[in-house]
Design a protein around this motif. Structure first.
Motif, mmCIF file in Angstrom:
data_model
loop_
_atom_site.group_PDB
_atom_site.id
_atom_site.type_symbol
_atom_site.label_atom_id
_atom_site.label_comp_id
_atom_site.label_asym_id
_atom_site.label_seq_id
_atom_site.Cartn_x
_atom_site.Cartn_y
_atom_site.Cartn_z
ATOM 1 N N GLU A 10 -10.188 4.842 6.788
ATOM 2 C CA GLU A 10 -9.522 5.422 5.814
ATOM 3 C C GLU A 10 -7.738 4.812 5.096
ATOM 4 O OE1 GLU A 10 -12.747 8.766 6.322
ATOM 5 O OE2 GLU A 10 -10.453 7.780 6.965
ATOM 6 N N PHE A 11 -7.740 4.329 6.280
ATOM 7 C CA PHE A 11 -6.406 4.083 6.281
ATOM 8 C C PHE A 11 -6.404 2.821 6.137
ATOM 9 C CE2 PHE A 11 -3.372 1.491 8.520
ATOM 10 C CZ PHE A 11 -1.339 1.934 8.089
ATOM 11 N N TRP A 12 -7.181 1.552 6.568
ATOM 12 C CA TRP A 12 -7.173 0.393 6.749
ATOM 13 C C TRP A 12 -8.024 0.574 5.020
ATOM 14 C CZ3 TRP A 12 -4.904 -2.359 9.528
ATOM 15 C CH2 TRP A 12 -4.544 -2.224 10.753
ATOM 16 N N GLN A 13 -9.307 1.500 4.518
ATOM 17 C CA GLN A 13 -9.905 1.348 3.059
ATOM 18 C C GLN A 13 -8.417 0.646 2.359
ATOM 19 O OE1 GLN A 13 -12.425 4.431 2.958
ATOM 20 N NE2 GLN A 13 -13.649 3.410 3.834
ATOM 21 N N ALA B 261 1.088 -0.971 0.463
ATOM 22 C CA ALA B 261 0.222 0.311 -0.145
ATOM 23 C C ALA B 261 0.764 1.138 0.326
ATOM 24 C CB ALA B 261 -1.022 -0.029 1.481
ATOM 25 N N ALA B 262 2.260 1.166 0.797
ATOM 26 C CA ALA B 262 2.907 2.509 0.684
ATOM 27 C C ALA B 262 3.658 2.980 -0.683
ATOM 28 C CB ALA B 262 4.092 2.496 1.895
ATOM 29 N N ALA B 263 3.866 1.415 -1.335
ATOM 30 C CA ALA B 263 4.677 1.318 -2.343
ATOM 31 C C ALA B 263 3.636 2.369 -3.569
ATOM 32 C CB ALA B 263 5.025 0.160 -2.688
ATOM 33 N N GLU B 264 2.206 2.241 -4.007
ATOM 34 C CA GLU B 264 1.742 2.335 -4.493
ATOM 35 C C GLU B 264 1.004 4.027 -3.703
ATOM 36 O OE1 GLU B 264 -1.894 2.242 -6.933
ATOM 37 O OE2 GLU B 264 -1.165 0.655 -6.504
ATOM 38 N N ALA B 265 1.150 4.504 -3.125
ATOM 39 C CA ALA B 265 1.172 5.933 -2.850
ATOM 40 C C ALA B 265 2.907 6.434 -2.717
ATOM 41 C CB ALA B 265 0.501 5.908 -0.917
ATOM 42 N N GLU C 168 -0.849 9.397 6.647
ATOM 43 C CA GLU C 168 -0.120 10.852 6.117
ATOM 44 C C GLU C 168 -0.972 11.437 4.967
ATOM 45 O OE1 GLU C 168 3.483 11.781 7.546
ATOM 46 O OE2 GLU C 168 2.670 12.324 9.883
ATOM 47 N N SER C 169 -0.110 10.771 4.270
ATOM 48 C CA SER C 169 -0.843 10.631 2.421
ATOM 49 C C SER C 169 -1.311 10.979 2.727
ATOM 50 C CB SER C 169 0.033 9.813 2.223
ATOM 51 O OG SER C 169 -0.426 8.114 1.668
ATOM 52 N N LEU C 170 -3.027 9.798 2.973
ATOM 53 C CA LEU C 170 -4.174 9.902 2.891
ATOM 54 C C LEU C 170 -4.648 10.841 3.227
ATOM 55 C CD1 LEU C 170 -3.961 5.572 3.077
ATOM 56 C CD2 LEU C 170 -4.260 7.351 1.170
ATOM 57 N N ASP C 171 -3.895 11.743 4.618
ATOM 58 C CA ASP C 171 -4.773 12.991 4.958
ATOM 59 C C ASP C 171 -5.943 12.232 5.979
ATOM 60 O OD1 ASP C 171 -4.583 15.534 5.504
ATOM 61 O OD2 ASP C 171 -6.476 15.894 4.491
ATOM 62 N N THR C 172 -5.257 11.177 6.668
ATOM 63 C CA THR C 172 -5.789 10.567 7.695
ATOM 64 C C THR C 172 -4.893 9.637 8.810
ATOM 65 O OG1 THR C 172 -7.684 8.339 8.094
ATOM 66 C CG2 THR C 172 -6.043 8.570 6.758
ATOM 67 N N ASP C 173 -5.192 9.155 9.710
ATOM 68 C CA ASP C 173 -4.290 8.913 10.184
ATOM 69 C C ASP C 173 -4.494 6.940 10.358
ATOM 70 O OD1 ASP C 173 -5.857 7.742 12.642
ATOM 71 O OD2 ASP C 173 -6.589 10.399 13.362
#
Length: 216
Positions: free
Chosen positions: A165-168, A95-99, A155-160
């Protein structure tokens, strides 16, 4: 720093799941594999080695036989929790690589330094991570990298890391990776991005600890 620490504890705690002990046949589709994540295999041997690292560290920290057995009893789900963590690490990295999120060694060392200051030293921090999260001292930097990767992804998703949103994002990565767990360790729930108990009829609950945990 406090936000970093809360994020670290949140993600680490998410790895631990209370569940009955399981025993089952091996996964015929992937012999010798505890899990298959995308094109990567996590072998039973790799999983057992990780568990042994923790047990050896616990034994070194608690030389008294009676106290050590109490430690083992309190962490009876160590094998399943360890596999959960190993799979979740790969999901998070995907997921991090995708972002386009990455973590440097310098960032890991900075986080470790902050946590050591709070814990009262390097040895104290290693003890906390071992006792509370089942992380062997030699894996501490790897674990902190995961925590930072999770924080930066959030943070890249503007959440925590506590927000849906993070778990999605982890759920989406889980789906792409097509994760397959050996049924003896449960199954991977894509929506929850986490391990769940298998419901196959030939999986039975047992009251005693798994053999690898008894002999570790």
């Amino acid at each position: 720093m406090h936000r970093r620490r809360r994020s670290a504890l949140l993600l680490t705690a998410a790895i631990a799941t209370a569940a009955p002990l399981l025993t089952a046949c091996g996964n015929d589709a992937h012999p010798g594999a505890a899990a298959v994540v995308g094109d990567q295999r996590i072998t039973v041997s790799q999983l057992e080695n990780r568990v042994d690292e923790v047990r050896e560290a616990q034994r070194a920290a608690v030389p008294d036989d009676g106290q050590y057995q109490q430690v083992v009893a309190r962490s009876g789900a160590l094998t399943r929790d360890t596999l959960h963590g190993m799979v979740l690490d790969r999901v998070l990295h995907s997921a991090a690589a995708e972002a386009h999120v990455s973590v440097s060694r310098k960032e890991v060392q900075a986080m470790r330094g902050d946590l050591e200051d709070q814990a009262g030293g390097a040895e104290q921090l290693e003890t906390v991570w071992l006792q509370q999260y089942g992380v062997a001292p030699g894996r501490l930097d790897d674990n902190l990298r995961v925590q930072l990767e999770a924080q930066k992804l959030a943070e890249s998703l503007d959440t925590d890391t506590s927000r849906p949103e993070f778990w999605q994002a982890l759920s989406k990565a889980s789906d792409k990776l097509d994760i397959d767990l050996n049924p003896r360790y449960g199954a991977w729930d894509v929506q929850k991005a986490g391990r769940v108990d298998s419901e196959t009829p030939w999986v039975r609950e047992v009251a005693e600890a798994e053999p690898s945990q008894q002999t570790a």
